[in-house]
Design a protein around this motif. Sequence first.
Motif, PDB file in Angstrom:
ATOM      1  N   ILE A   1      -6.534  -9.168  -6.081  1.00 41.51           N
ATOM      2  CA  ILE A   1      -7.958  -8.999  -6.370  1.00 41.51           C
ATOM      3  C   ILE A   1      -8.720  -8.633  -5.098  1.00 41.51           C
ATOM      4  O   ILE A   1      -9.612  -7.772  -5.116  1.00 41.51           O
ATOM      5  N   GLN A   2      -8.361  -9.258  -3.983  1.00 38.58           N
ATOM      6  CA  GLN A   2      -9.024  -8.936  -2.714  1.00 38.58           C
ATOM      7  C   GLN A   2      -8.788  -7.483  -2.313  1.00 38.58           C
ATOM      8  O   GLN A   2      -9.657  -6.832  -1.729  1.00 38.58           O
ATOM      9  N   LYS A   3      -7.592  -6.946  -2.606  1.00 45.11           N
ATOM     10  CA  LYS A   3      -7.309  -5.541  -2.307  1.00 45.11           C
ATOM     11  C   LYS A   3      -8.262  -4.624  -3.062  1.00 45.11           C
ATOM     12  O   LYS A   3      -8.764  -3.641  -2.520  1.00 45.11           O
ATOM     13  N   TRP A   4      -8.526  -4.935  -4.345  1.00 45.25           N
ATOM     14  CA  TRP A   4      -9.447  -4.110  -5.131  1.00 45.25           C
ATOM     15  C   TRP A   4     -10.863  -4.186  -4.560  1.00 45.25           C
ATOM     16  O   TRP A   4     -11.570  -3.191  -4.514  1.00 45.25           O
ATOM     17  N   LEU A   5     -11.269  -5.387  -4.138  1.00 41.28           N
ATOM     18  CA  LEU A   5     -12.634  -5.574  -3.647  1.00 41.28           C
ATOM     19  C   LEU A   5     -12.869  -4.848  -2.325  1.00 41.28           C
ATOM     20  O   LEU A   5     -13.966  -4.350  -2.059  1.00 41.28           O
TER      21      LEU A   5
ATOM     22  N   GLY B   1       4.842  -6.931  -3.258  1.00 37.97           N
ATOM     23  CA  GLY B   1       3.555  -7.002  -2.565  1.00 37.97           C
ATOM     24  C   GLY B   1       3.270  -5.766  -1.759  1.00 37.97           C
ATOM     25  O   GLY B   1       2.439  -5.790  -0.839  1.00 37.97           O
ATOM     26  N   ALA B   2       3.963  -4.651  -2.078  1.00 35.54           N
ATOM     27  CA  ALA B   2       3.823  -3.423  -1.290  1.00 35.54           C
ATOM     28  C   ALA B   2       2.792  -2.473  -1.869  1.00 35.54           C
ATOM     29  O   ALA B   2       2.537  -1.417  -1.291  1.00 35.54           O
ATOM     30  N   ASP B   3       2.199  -2.823  -3.020  1.00 32.97           N
ATOM     31  CA  ASP B   3       1.220  -1.925  -3.627  1.00 32.97           C
ATOM     32  C   ASP B   3      -0.092  -1.968  -2.843  1.00 32.97           C
ATOM     33  O   ASP B   3      -0.561  -3.034  -2.457  1.00 32.97           O
ATOM     34  N   ARG B   4      -0.674  -0.805  -2.581  1.00 33.08           N
ATOM     35  CA  ARG B   4      -1.928  -0.709  -1.846  1.00 33.08           C
ATOM     36  C   ARG B   4      -3.008  -0.092  -2.736  1.00 33.08           C
ATOM     37  O   ARG B   4      -2.797   0.991  -3.297  1.00 33.08           O
ATOM     38  N   ALA B   5      -4.127  -0.775  -2.852  1.00 31.66           N
ATOM     39  CA  ALA B   5      -5.227  -0.254  -3.663  1.00 31.66           C
ATOM     40  C   ALA B   5      -5.878   0.933  -2.959  1.00 31.66           C
ATOM     41  O   ALA B   5      -6.145   0.877  -1.753  1.00 31.66           O
ATOM     42  N   LYS B   6      -6.113   1.990  -3.705  1.00 32.13           N
ATOM     43  CA  LYS B   6      -6.762   3.179  -3.152  1.00 32.13           C
ATOM     44  C   LYS B   6      -8.284   3.040  -3.299  1.00 32.13           C
ATOM     45  O   LYS B   6      -8.762   2.357  -4.204  1.00 32.13           O
ATOM     46  N   PRO B   7      -9.051   3.683  -2.420  1.00 31.51           N
ATOM     47  CA  PRO B   7     -10.518   3.622  -2.567  1.00 31.51           C
ATOM     48  C   PRO B   7     -10.950   4.270  -3.878  1.00 31.51           C
ATOM     49  O   PRO B   7     -10.292   5.191  -4.378  1.00 31.51           O
TER      50      PRO B   7
ATOM     51  N   ASP C   1       8.698   1.866 -10.865  1.00 29.11           N
ATOM     52  CA  ASP C   1       8.349   1.916  -9.440  1.00 29.11           C
ATOM     53  C   ASP C   1       7.119   1.055  -9.149  1.00 29.11           C
ATOM     54  O   ASP C   1       7.086   0.303  -8.161  1.00 29.11           O
ATOM     55  N   LEU C   2       6.102   1.128 -10.018  1.00 32.01           N
ATOM     56  CA  LEU C   2       4.884   0.324  -9.839  1.00 32.01           C
ATOM     57  C   LEU C   2       5.206  -1.166  -9.936  1.00 32.01           C
ATOM     58  O   LEU C   2       4.711  -1.975  -9.134  1.00 32.01           O
ATOM     59  N   SER C   3       6.059  -1.535 -10.887  1.00 35.59           N
ATOM     60  CA  SER C   3       6.436  -2.942 -11.053  1.00 35.59           C
ATOM     61  C   SER C   3       7.140  -3.487  -9.811  1.00 35.59           C
ATOM     62  O   SER C   3       6.853  -4.592  -9.353  1.00 35.59           O
ATOM     63  N   HIS C   4       8.053  -2.693  -9.254  1.00 36.80           N
ATOM     64  CA  HIS C   4       8.781  -3.128  -8.053  1.00 36.80           C
ATOM     65  C   HIS C   4       7.832  -3.286  -6.861  1.00 36.80           C
ATOM     66  O   HIS C   4       7.965  -4.225  -6.071  1.00 36.80           O
ATOM     67  N   ARG C   5       6.885  -2.349  -6.719  1.00 36.20           N
ATOM     68  CA  ARG C   5       5.934  -2.459  -5.609  1.00 36.20           C
ATOM     69  C   ARG C   5       5.047  -3.694  -5.752  1.00 36.20           C
ATOM     70  O   ARG C   5       4.747  -4.376  -4.774  1.00 36.20           O
ATOM     71  N   LEU C   6       4.624  -3.987  -6.975  1.00 35.19           N
ATOM     72  CA  LEU C   6       3.820  -5.190  -7.201  1.00 35.19           C
ATOM     73  C   LEU C   6       4.621  -6.453  -6.898  1.00 35.19           C
ATOM     74  O   LEU C   6       4.111  -7.415  -6.305  1.00 35.19           O
ATOM     75  N   LYS C   7       5.871  -6.436  -7.291  1.00 34.96           N
ATOM     76  CA  LYS C   7       6.730  -7.602  -7.076  1.00 34.96           C
ATOM     77  C   LYS C   7       6.934  -7.866  -5.585  1.00 34.96           C
ATOM     78  O   LYS C   7       6.945  -9.021  -5.128  1.00 34.96           O
TER      79      LYS C   7
ATOM     80  N   LEU D   1      -5.403   6.052 -10.957  1.00 28.80           N
ATOM     81  CA  LEU D   1      -4.793   5.704 -12.243  1.00 28.80           C
ATOM     82  C   LEU D   1      -3.947   4.440 -12.162  1.00 28.80           C
ATOM     83  O   LEU D   1      -4.046   3.551 -13.019  1.00 28.80           O
ATOM     84  N   GLU D   2      -3.101   4.324 -11.138  1.00 26.25           N
ATOM     85  CA  GLU D   2      -2.248   3.138 -11.047  1.00 26.25           C
ATOM     86  C   GLU D   2      -3.079   1.878 -10.825  1.00 26.25           C
ATOM     87  O   GLU D   2      -2.723   0.805 -11.321  1.00 26.25           O
ATOM     88  N   ASP D   3      -4.180   1.984 -10.096  1.00 26.69           N
ATOM     89  CA  ASP D   3      -5.062   0.830  -9.933  1.00 26.69           C
ATOM     90  C   ASP D   3      -5.681   0.425 -11.271  1.00 26.69           C
ATOM     91  O   ASP D   3      -5.849  -0.763 -11.560  1.00 26.69           O
ATOM     92  N   LYS D   4      -6.009   1.431 -12.097  1.00 27.92           N
ATOM     93  CA  LYS D   4      -6.526   1.130 -13.434  1.00 27.92           C
ATOM     94  C   LYS D   4      -5.486   0.363 -14.255  1.00 27.92           C
ATOM     95  O   LYS D   4      -5.817  -0.602 -14.952  1.00 27.92           O
ATOM     96  N   ILE D   5      -4.232   0.805 -14.170  1.00 26.86           N
ATOM     97  CA  ILE D   5      -3.173   0.160 -14.949  1.00 26.86           C
ATOM     98  C   ILE D   5      -3.001  -1.297 -14.511  1.00 26.86           C
ATOM     99  O   ILE D   5      -2.946  -2.209 -15.342  1.00 26.86           O
ATOM    100  N   VAL D   6      -2.937  -1.517 -13.194  1.00 29.17           N
ATOM    101  CA  VAL D   6      -2.729  -2.872 -12.677  1.00 29.17           C
ATOM    102  C   VAL D   6      -3.935  -3.754 -13.013  1.00 29.17           C
ATOM    103  O   VAL D   6      -3.774  -4.920 -13.402  1.00 29.17           O
TER     104      VAL D   6
END
Length: 423
Positions: free
Chosen positions: A171-175, A57-63, A49-55, A84-89
């Motif tokens: 990277i901008q999403k994480w920042l 561009g639907a993944d959203r970084a959490k605060p 599921d995480l891979s598909h969202r990244l592919k 956790l998922e942000d850590k993995i990515v």
Amino acid sequence: MRFTALLHHIYNLETLRMAYFSLKKEAAPGVDGETWRNYGETLEDNLQDLSHRLKRGADRAKPVRRAYIDKSDGRQRPLGVPALEDKIVQRAAVEVLNAIYETDFLGFSYGFRPGRSQHQALDALYTGLLTRKVNWVLDLDIKTFFEGLSHEWLVKFIEHRIADRRVVRLIQKWLTAGVLEDGKRIRTEEGTPQGGSASPLLANVYLHYVFDLWVQAWRQKRAHGDVVVVRFADDIVVGFNSQADADQSRAELTERMRKFHLELHPEKTRLLEFGPYAIDQRQWRGEGKPETFNFLGYTHICVKKRSNGRFTVLRQTIPKRLQTKLNEVKAELQRRMHEPIPEQGKWLRAVVSGHFRYYGVPMNQPALGLFRFRVGWYWHRSLSRRSQNGRVLWDRMRRLITRWLPLPSVCHPYPLRRMGVIT
């Protein structure tokens, strides 16, 4: 060369799986409350599921969740705990980007790089001070570096090598994900939270362009003598042959830092006379012993060998670091007061062994012995307080200390010997 297609390496299932297993199993959860073990119960489905969202561009970084740890000077260092998922990515992205930036980073940069450690930086500094013509040391301290890092400049630096817009947006999403503190989300316009897997790499990229490339060019074109540079993340020490070079470099670096929204700490950034002639020169001028400086947990001191009177660098555990660690041991012993003695002994043996593995350098045995003695003293006090009539006699305590606490040992050879082997 700029890399135009990188995202498929990040959302690759094998990369994400490797990133998941490289995380700390007992790490504190982020704002999502997800733990490593709970996520792993349906790991393959979650990673798909995480891979598909990244592919897509639907993944959203959490605060990130804000946490604080105590520093040796009494202040608190802010940390960010990502979901956790942000850590993995982030971990997966770092693996991919490291392959690119490891070819760019310069040799005197040691912080948070594959195959490099604090002791390699300490060895390089020791070797440079003894084998190069160094008479002055500039101990640099960047004021609130991780909090003041400019997002705009960082993105420009990333785009210098990364042309894949999807990776740059990631990277901008994480920042810009912000910080969650006391239930309120705070937007961040600058800085990168310490604690995330990507923060050390992003900090290295920033300082590579702001400091490393600049100082490399400066010492080749502007310096009139030897210049020794060692950097571990934002801890920087520069050695100079002449005071004129040191003063000019400091003035120009101050301006350059200001251009990139950074500032040298006015009180903690110090220029000091340090080297083979510092002791005699200061004694001749009636100025007392040379000043010392701290780097990676050690106080560096100018001394002369007793055997032949030659200059060397004495490295001792910073007293504040030693006391901070002892205070942690004291507090933990109070929490473990009623555990069986063998369990306490195993834990203390691990603590003392770990301390010796880091601080066990030549000529630091007195500090190692003091640490072991104080740990044994705190242990005796803790055991004696387990009951009103339970004071432990020192004869028995000495046997416990001998059994469970390892003797001080030098775990690292002299830097000149080790550097000679690996280079």
